[in-house]
Design a protein around this motif. Sequence first.
Motif, PDB file in Angstrom:
ATOM      1  N   PRO A   1       0.834  -1.205   0.000  1.00  0.00           N
ATOM      2  CA  PRO A   1       0.000   0.000   0.000  1.00  0.00           C
ATOM      3  C   PRO A   1       0.867   1.252   0.000  1.00  0.00           C
ATOM      4  O   PRO A   1       2.073   1.200   0.242  1.00  0.00           O
ATOM      5  CB  PRO A   1      -0.793  -0.136   1.302  1.00  0.00           C
TER       6      PRO A   1
ATOM      7  N   SER B   1       0.614   5.884  -0.879  1.00  0.00           N
ATOM      8  CA  SER B   1      -0.182   7.088  -1.133  1.00  0.00           C
ATOM      9  C   SER B   1       0.512   7.926  -2.201  1.00  0.00           C
ATOM     10  O   SER B   1       1.714   7.775  -2.453  1.00  0.00           O
ATOM     11  CB  SER B   1      -0.349   7.909   0.150  1.00  0.00           C
TER      12      SER B   1
ATOM     13  N   SER C   1      -4.839   7.348  -1.063  1.00  0.00           N
ATOM     14  CA  SER C   1      -4.361   5.984  -0.803  1.00  0.00           C
ATOM     15  C   SER C   1      -4.374   5.175  -2.092  1.00  0.00           C
ATOM     16  O   SER C   1      -5.353   5.210  -2.851  1.00  0.00           O
ATOM     17  CB  SER C   1      -5.247   5.314   0.245  1.00  0.00           C
TER      18      SER C   1
END
Length: 420
Positions: A65, A67, A334
């Motif tokens: 993950p 951003s 995100s």
Amino acid sequence: MDISRPDIRKRKLRYRLTLAAIGLTLVVIGAWFILRLKPAVPTVDSAVWTDTVKRGPFLRQVRGPGSLVAREDRIRLIPAETEATVVRIRVLPGARVEPETVVMDLVDPELQQQLLDAQLQFEAAKADYKNTQARLQSDLMTQRAGAATVGADQKQALLQAQTDKNLYDLGVISGLTYSASRGKAEELNVRNDLETQRLDLNQKAIATELAVQQTKVQQAAAVLALRQKQQDALSVRAGISGVLSDLPHQVGEHVAIGATLAKVVQPDQLKAALKIPETQARDIQIGQPAEIDTHNGLISGKVTRIDPAVQNGTVTVDVELLGDLPQGARPDLSVDGTIDLDRLADVLYVGHPAIGNENSTISLFRLAPDGKYATRVPVKIGRASVNSIQIIGGLQVGDKVILSDMSRWDSADRVKLQSQ
């Protein structure tokens, strides 16, 4: 009267003992048979995720993950150049700005006084330069006049010496008179040379003294320019085209030198900062292709930076975005990113199981041909990818295995599957 029969009592006792022995024997035999029985095959009472072992090209990937963040070369942090007080805010965060857009106004009374002093010092330095220039030019003219007089006297003395020589040759005048005129001519000739040299030295000294005064003027001009720049900076301008993303101060607040007054970013110039688990980041290299999922579209990219430090078990990897940004892409959004590590040409692989690290041996349940039962088998695995893992040993092409978490049945080597 009753007759005692001891033999009957003994027979009853023997009968009871025999029944007890027979009962105990039956219990022991039953227990032995029960212990010999194999436990019932446990049933998996939930749906399982399965996959079939395949052979072919194997793309290794890592995923993490992250951003979207503004690129460092597309961010402008506006610092305070002097201590000042915020008196007006003209633009709020989120607004689009241009280079000359005034974001806020500051005031600094001390700077205004310093600016006035710098202006006066600059004018004084220019006046001193002009006065020095006029004085030196006057002195130079006086010296030139003196040098011109000596030069004229020297020429006159030379003519007189020449005339006296001719007269001396004719016997008109005495040798003493000729020697006197010749000596005077030679003296004036030396004085003329000295005056010429002194004039040259004086001109050089004038240039040096004027250069010193000019330096003072330039120094005063630099101080004035600095104060003027600081005064202009009290009207805080964006400096670049973009979006005002941060404005940490309020009206009436006093700010120190160097404090960040505002932050301007260019929202169409973003990069992805991914958090990759440290165990998977060791094979990432600069330039490897990547794909960023913004949950509103996919963007291709490439790895541009790998943070050398590990934080909270992850490594930060920066990915440059090569494609057009989808609608809604903005800083701090995100995202999920996938990085392509390498491609193996011909390997045995299967879907990534719920539990298992690369380069280790794990146990998986292999389905029987009828699909009703599954047997635990040890499997040696190699390199891992996001959705697949390399099989080194324990399985063959076409084997179907359970990839779901089967930790509930760790004590069982064989399980029964419910009808799917």
